[in-house]
Scaffold this active site. Structure first.
Site, PDB file in Angstrom:
ATOM      1  N   ASP A  90       0.836  -1.201   0.000  1.00 58.93           N
ATOM      2  CA  ASP A  90       0.000   0.000   0.000  1.00 58.93           C
ATOM      3  C   ASP A  90       0.875   1.258   0.000  1.00 58.93           C
ATOM      4  O   ASP A  90       2.086   1.203   0.267  1.00 58.93           O
ATOM      5  CB  ASP A  90      -0.897  -0.037   1.246  1.00 58.93           C
ATOM      6  CG  ASP A  90      -2.219   0.680   1.068  1.00 58.93           C
ATOM      7  OD1 ASP A  90      -2.334   1.499   0.141  1.00 58.93           O
ATOM      8  OD2 ASP A  90      -3.133   0.430   1.878  1.00 58.93           O
ATOM      9  N   ASP A 120     -10.668   1.915  -3.379  1.00 55.86           N
ATOM     10  CA  ASP A 120     -11.193   1.602  -2.049  1.00 55.86           C
ATOM     11  C   ASP A 120     -12.706   1.547  -2.058  1.00 55.86           C
ATOM     12  O   ASP A 120     -13.324   1.236  -1.037  1.00 55.86           O
ATOM     13  CB  ASP A 120     -10.725   2.645  -1.030  1.00 55.86           C
ATOM     14  CG  ASP A 120      -9.384   2.270  -0.440  1.00 55.86           C
ATOM     15  OD1 ASP A 120      -8.900   1.158  -0.732  1.00 55.86           O
ATOM     16  OD2 ASP A 120      -8.823   3.080   0.319  1.00 55.86           O
TER      17      ASP A 120
HETATM   18  C1  DGJ Z   1      -5.906   1.709   1.806  1.00 55.12           C
HETATM   19  C2  DGJ Z   1      -6.222   0.492   0.997  1.00 55.12           C
HETATM   20  O1  DGJ Z   1      -6.653   0.839  -0.273  1.00 55.12           O
HETATM   21  C3  DGJ Z   1      -7.244  -0.345   1.752  1.00 55.12           C
HETATM   22  O2  DGJ Z   1      -7.642  -1.420   0.967  1.00 55.12           O
HETATM   23  C4  DGJ Z   1      -6.629  -0.778   3.042  1.00 55.12           C
HETATM   24  O3  DGJ Z   1      -5.571  -1.650   2.782  1.00 55.12           O
HETATM   25  C5  DGJ Z   1      -6.188   0.421   3.852  1.00 55.12           C
HETATM   26  N1  DGJ Z   1      -5.358   1.309   3.090  1.00 55.12           N
HETATM   27  C6  DGJ Z   1      -5.433  -0.023   5.065  1.00 55.12           C
HETATM   28  O4  DGJ Z   1      -4.887   1.018   5.748  1.00 55.12           O
END
Ligand code: DGJ
Length: 710
Positions: A438, A502
Site C-alpha cells: 500500500d 477503495d
Molecule cells: C488503503 C487500501 O486501499 C485499503 O484497501 C486498506 O488496505 C487500507 N489502506 C489499510 O490502511
C-alpha cells in the site's frame, strides 16, 4: 530505404529518415508495402513563418522551428546550451524494433530513441539523453511525443479522486494544449490510465482512436497539443522538481516508456493491443488468479486471532484460495496514527506471532497474504524516534502530514536497507505468498539531504520492489495506493495486480473497472464483493449485483462473512464457483463492450481468443430512458459460428418480478455470431443496480466459415 517502418496488428508507424531529423509521416492504419514511397517531401512554407519548412519531428525542437512543447528542456548551469540542435547520427531497425541516435554536437548532447511495435500493434517509445560535455547539464524535462492522424477531433481521458478513480471526461480537440500534470509523487487518484483522441463520437467499438499511457509512478505530465502548424501530438514526460536532475559529464537519463496504440475499432481495439502486449510479458501472472478474502472491510484494525480464524474458516468453506491480512498486524498499529515503519508483529495483539493464523489459513487450503506499506512511516514509530532524519522532505521542516503519516527517505541507503531487511525477514520467517503493498499518501516536497528527490524516491521504491522480488520470487505483490492511486505500467513491471479502488460499491465499480480495464486485462484488476451496505457510499446492493461486478476482474471478497445466512452463503458460493469455472476465459480472452443507445445499461464481455465461448454481463446502472432495453448486441463472436446463449447468474429466480425475465433466459437460444453481434437479443428489464451474466458457447456442430443466416 531511408525510413523506419514499424508494423503490427494492422497499425504502422512510418518515420522519414531521409532528412537531417527524423520526421513522422504516419502513425495509424497499416500501409502495406511502402517501397518506393516518396520520402523527403516537405511542407510548403506559409506566410509569416520560418523560411524553412517545418517538419513533424519525432523529437520536436525549437532549433528546427517547432513552436509547441519541445521534447527536451534543459541547459548548462549558467544557462547556456538552452536550445540544442539535434540531427540524426545513425539509426537501425531489426523487425519490430528500431533505434535512432541523434547528436547535438554544438551542445555536447546525444539522444537515443528506442522504439518497438508488438505483433498486436502496441508501440513503445523512450528516449535516453547523454551529456557528452565536460560540464553538467540541468535537465528540466524530456517529453516523448507522437503525432496523431488529422481525423482526430475529440479527447477522452479519465479522472477521479479517492474512491472514484478512472471516470471519463470528453471534450473537443481544439488548438491549444490539454495538459494533465500529476504532482502526487505517486501515480495519483486522478491519473488517467489512457489519453485517447479520436474521430467524432468514437466509442467502445467505433471510430479511429489513438491513445498513450506513460509507464511511470511519480510526477509527470501528459498532454494533447494542437498547434496551427502541425498535427495534434500526444506526449508525456516526467516532471522534475527545480534543480532536481543535473547530468554529470558522461551521465545519461532515460525516460520511462511511452506506450501507444491505434485502433480503427474504437476503444476496444486499443484495449486489445494493450491487453495482448501486457499478457505477453514474461512476468505476467500465469497461474489461475486465486479467489481472495481481504480482511480490511471485515475487521479493519480490530485484529483478534479468534475472529480472524473464524473468518478464515468461513472463507475456506466458500472456496476462497488466498487470505490477505490487511493493515493492523504490526507494532502499535491500533489505528492509523502509529506504527508505520516498524514491520514487526505486534506482541500484544499477536502474542504467539502470526503463525497460528497462518497455519489456520494454510489448513483451510488457502495461501496467506499480508498488507504492508513500506514507503511510509508514522512519526509515532520506533524507527522515527531513532532516526528522525529519515523523513523525506525539504530538510528544515517536515512536509504536511497525511493520514498521520510521512514518507520514509528511501534515497537514504540506510533507510532503504532498514526497510528491505525488515520485509525480507518477514518473508523469510513466515509462509507468506502475497504482499498487498500500500501507499496511502501523496508524496509532496520529497527531499534527501536538503535537495529534491521525487524522481530518485520513485527509483528507490522501484529498487525495493525489485530487490524483494529477486529475494522472494514466489511472492506475488499487489500495487495498492489508497485504492487505485498507483495503477500504471511502471509499477506493473514489478507487481502482479492492482487494487483498483477503495470503493467496493458495485455501482461505482462498474465505471471504475470498465475504464481501468481499458488499459489492463481483468486478471490484473482487483475486484471484491464488499458488504451489503457499501462502506464508502452507504448504498445497499444485492449480492448478485456485487458478485456480477466482481467476477469481471481478479475476484475476491472483502466482507465479514462470518454471519452470512444460508441464502447469502449459497449465492456467494455459487459466485465463487462461477468465477473459478470461467476465470481461464475471463483472464485470457478479448474484452468487448457494446455501444448501447441508452447509457442506463452496460454490456461488457470477454470472448475467448478462438471465439468458441464468451461471458457477458448486462447491468443497469440508472433508471432507464426507455420502457424496454430492446435488443442488445453480444459483440466479438465469430459471425459464422452458431452459439448457445444462457443466463448463468443469478442462478435462482431474480429478486424482482418474474415477468421481466423473457423465455430465452430460461431455455437458452441458439444464433449465429453475426446475428448475436448485430441484431442482438432482447434483454430482460433490469431495475437500476441489477444485472445478469450471460454465457455463450459455440454449439457442437457449428458451421464455422460458412455464413449463417438466422
Ligand atoms: C488503503 C487500501 O486501499 C485499503 O484497501 C486498506 O488496505 C487500507 N489502506 C489499510 O490502511
Amino acid at each position: 530505404m531511408s525510413s523506419v517502418y514499424l508494423r503490427g496488428g494492422g497499425c504502422a508507424l512510418l518515420i522519414d529518415m531521409s532528412g537531417t531529423v527524423p520526421a513522422v509521416i504516419h502513425w495509424g492504419r497499416d500501409l502495406g508495402d511502402v517501397a518506393g514511397i516518396p520520402l523527403g517531401v516537405v511542407n510548403p512554407v506559409p506566410h509569416s513563418l520560418y523560411d524553412a519548412p517545418v517538419v513533424t519531428e519525432l523529437v520536436p525542437q525549437a532549433s528546427t522551428g517547432w513552436r509547441g512543447r519541445p521534447a527536451l528542456i534543459g541547459h548548462r548551469p549558467g544557462g547556456t546550451d538552452f536550445s540544442p540542435r539535434f540531427v540524426t547520427a545513425d539509426y537501425s531497425q531489426d523487425g519490430g524494433e528500431a533505434t535512432i541516435r541523434l547528436l547535438a554536437a554544438d551542445e555536447g548532447l546525444e539522444l537515443r530513441v528506442t522504439m518497438s511495435m508488438s505483433s498486436g500493434g502496441l508501440l513503445r517509445v523512450r528516449h535516453e539523453l547523454t551529456n557528452n560535455s565536460r560540464d553538467g547539464y540541468v535537465l528540466d524535462g524530456l517529453n516523448v511525443v507522437l503525432p496523431v492522424g488529422p481525423a482526430a477531433t475529440e479527447v477522452l481521458d479519465l479522472t477521479g479522486r479517492w474512491s472514484r478513480e478512472q471516470h471519463p471526461q470528453r471534450h473537443p480537440l481544439n488548438q491549444g494544449t490539454w495538459l494533465r500534470e500529476y504532482r502526487h509523487g505517486r501515480t495519483g487518484h486522478d491519473s488517467s490510465v489512457l489519453t485517447m483522441v479520436g474521430t467524432s463520437g468514437f466509442s467502445n467499438r467505433r471510430g479511429e482512436v489513438w491513445a498513450t499511457h506513460f509507464g511511470y509512478s511519480g510526477n509527470r505530465s501528459t498532454f494533447v497539443e494542437k498547434t496551427p502548424a502541425a498535427p495534434a501530438m500526444l506526449g508525456s514526460g516526467q516532471l522534475f522538481s527545480p534543480g532536481e536532475l543535473e547530468l554529470a559529464p558522461g551521465a545519461s537519463y532515460r525516460t520511462p516508456w511511452l506506450y501507444a496504440a491505434y485502433s480503427t475499432d474504437g476503444i476496444d481495439g486499443l484495449s486489445a493491443a494493450f491487453h495482448e502486449w501486457i499478457r505477453e510479458r514474461p512476468t505476467h501472472p500465469r497461474t489461475p488468479r486465486p479467489v481472495v478474502l481481504n480482511t480490511w472491510e471485515a475487521v479493519y484494525f480490530n485484529h483478534d486471532l479468534d475472529v480472524l480464524r473464524e473468518l478464515a474458516r468461513a472463507a475456506g468453506r466458500l472456496g476462497v484460495e488466498r487470505f490477505v491480512l490487511d493493515d493492523g498486524w504490526f507494532k502499535n498499529r491500533r489505528s492509523d496514527h502509529a506504527g508505520l515503519g516498524d514491520w514487526t508483529v505486534d506482541a500484544d495483539v499477536w502474542p504467539a506471532g502470526l503463525d497460528p493464523l497462518i497455519h489456520e489459513v494454510l489448513d483451510q487450503g488457502m495461501e496467506f497474504g499480508l498488507w504492508v506499506e513500506p514507503e511510509m512511516i508514522n512519526e509515532d514509530s520506533d524507527v522515527i524516534r531513532e532516526h528522525p532524519d529519515w523523513i523525506s522532505g525539504p530538510g528544515h521542516r517536515t512536509p504536511v502530514e497525511w493520514r498521520h503519516q510521512q514518507v520514509i527517505d528511501l534515497v537514504n541507503p540506510d533507510a532503504w536497507q532498514h526497510v528491505f531487511s525488515q520485509l525480507d525477514a518477514l518473508l523469510s520467517n513466515h509462509r507468506i505468498s502475497y504482499l498487498k503493498w500500500d501507499q496511502n499518501r501523496d508524496l509532496v516536497e520529497e527531499g534527501h539531504d536538503g535537495t529534491p528527490s521525487s524522481h530518485r524516491q520513485v527509483e528507490a521504491s522501484y529498487r525495493l520492489f525489485d530487490a524483494l522480488k529477486r529475494a522472494h520470487p514466489q511472492v506475488e505483490i499487489e500495487s495498492c495506493s489508497s485504492g487505485g492511486a498507483r495503477v500504471d505500467l511502471g509499477i506493473l513491471e514489478r507487481t502482479d495486480r492492482v487494487w483498483t479502488s477503495d470503493c467496493n460499491d458495485a455501482l461505482e465499480r462498474q465505471t471504475i473497472q470498465r475504464w481501468t480495464q481499458a488499459l489492463l486485462p481483468p486478471e490484473l484488476v482487483g475486484t471484491h464483493v464488499g458488504p451489503t451496505q457499501s462502506h464508502t457510499t452507504g448504498r445497499t446492493h444485492s449480492l448478485s449485483f456485487r458478485a456480477i461486478t466482481a467476477i469481471f476482474g481478479h475476484f475476491g471478497i472483502e466482507w465479514d462473512i462470518r454471519g452470512l445466512d444460508d441464502a447469502q452463503s449459497a449465492e456467494l458460493q455459487a459466485a465463487v464457483a462461477l468465477y473459478k469455472q470461467h476465470r481461464s476465459l475471463l483472464h485470457s480472452g478479448v474484452a468487448v463492450h457494446a455501444d448501447l443507445s441508452d447509457d442506463a445499461y452496460l454490456l461488457q464481455g470477454v470472448v475467448s481468443r478462438d471465439r468458441r465461448e464468451a461471458l457477458y454481463s448486462f447491468v443497469c446502472v440508472r433508471s432507464a430512458r426507455d420502457e424496454l432495453p430492446g435488443r442488445v448486441p453480444l459483440p466479438g463472436l465469430d459471425p459464422h459460428s452458431r452459439y448457445r446463449v444462457a443466463v448463468v447468474f443469478p442462478t435462482g429466480a431474480m429478486p424482482y418480478e418474474q415477468r421481466n425475465i423473457i423465455p430465452w433466459t430460461v431455455d437458452s437460444v441458439v444464433g449465429s455470431g453475426a446475428f448475436l453481434g448485430e441484431a442482438g437479443l432482447p434483454m430482460p428489464i433490469l431495475l437500476p443496480e441489477q444485472g445478469i451474466l450471460v454465457h455463450v458457447i459455440e454449439v457442437a456442430d457449428s458451421p464455422r466459415g460458412a455464413v449463417d443466416g438466422d
